[in-house]
Design a protein around this motif. Sequence first.
Motif, short mmCIF file in Angstrom:
data_model
loop_
_atom_site.label_atom_id
_atom_site.label_comp_id
_atom_site.label_asym_id
_atom_site.label_seq_id
_atom_site.Cartn_x
_atom_site.Cartn_y
_atom_site.Cartn_z
N GLN A 1 -2.85 -8.93 -7.69
CA GLN A 1 -3.27 -7.65 -8.26
C GLN A 1 -4.57 -7.84 -9.03
N SER B 1 -8.35 2.52 -11.15
CA SER B 1 -7.57 2.06 -10.00
C SER B 1 -7.12 0.61 -10.19
N LYS C 1 -5.64 -2.56 -7.76
CA LYS C 1 -5.51 -2.95 -6.36
C LYS C 1 -4.43 -4.01 -6.18
N CYS C 2 -3.78 -3.98 -5.04
CA CYS C 2 -2.74 -4.96 -4.73
C CYS C 2 -2.84 -5.37 -3.27
N GLU C 3 -2.69 -6.66 -3.06
CA GLU C 3 -2.74 -7.19 -1.69
C GLU C 3 -1.65 -8.25 -1.54
N SER D 1 -2.26 3.39 0.64
CA SER D 1 -2.01 2.18 1.42
C SER D 1 -2.86 2.22 2.68
N HIS E 1 -1.92 -3.82 1.87
CA HIS E 1 -2.56 -3.32 0.65
C HIS E 1 -1.89 -2.06 0.14
N ASN F 1 -2.78 0.32 -3.23
CA ASN F 1 -3.56 0.53 -4.44
C ASN F 1 -2.98 1.70 -5.23
N HIS G 1 -4.12 4.61 -7.96
CA HIS G 1 -5.18 5.31 -8.67
C HIS G 1 -4.56 6.24 -9.71
#
Lengths: 115, 111
Positions: free
Chosen positions: A6, A20, A22-24, A68, A73, A75, A77
């Motif tokens: 993250q 935002s 982010k996540c992966e 997504s 991924h 995310n 927001h």
Amino acid sequence: DTAVSQTPKYLVTQMGNDKSIKCEQNLGHDTMYWYKQDSKKFLKIMFSYNNKELIINETVPNRFSPKSPDKAHLNLHINSLELGDSAVYFCASSPRLTASSYGYTFGSGTRLTVV
Amino acid sequence: LAKTTQPISMDSYEGQEVNITCSHNNIATNDYITWYQQFPSQGPRFIIQGYKTKVTNEVASLFIPADRKSSTLSLPRVSLSDTAVYYCLVGGVEYGNKLVFGAGTILRVKS
């Protein structure tokens, strides 16, 4: 290699701003989640996505909008940030939608502070 | 989903065995019992899962009596690095996409 990553790890922002997170995940999992951990340490699910499709929306204000772009991924927001949004937000993934509860991998969290 | 009850906190010393009990009186027939561990500034991490009797892995043991209305997580010979919050979760596969965390047990290990 971090399984669920993250960014950012810390986020300090003023009320009313939009931000935002982010996540992966590199685990090849089909399902991803956002959890919120408040000051009392309770972890509550916010959203889940399965192969880019929204599955769970747990009565979260519509100021929160997950996105997504692909199944790796997810995310988050947040519009018009409020003081009450201050918390630690965790991204997680599981192999599939009906994965047993042992199959989850969590990220290290994003600590959001709204001032 | 079955509600769980755990002690709010526990203190222990290095080298001791720690047992954390979780009550889940309304557990359903197809529910599994899962324990997660959360270190400060990290996300929860899976420790162990069981359905009945005893399960053991390299980290912990999980004891589940025949009525399954409670379970005990056993951590052998704890060290300072075992200081964390431990969560007991109960649910079946159909709930697997929506983990429900209770308040957890804060374990503090002292030297």
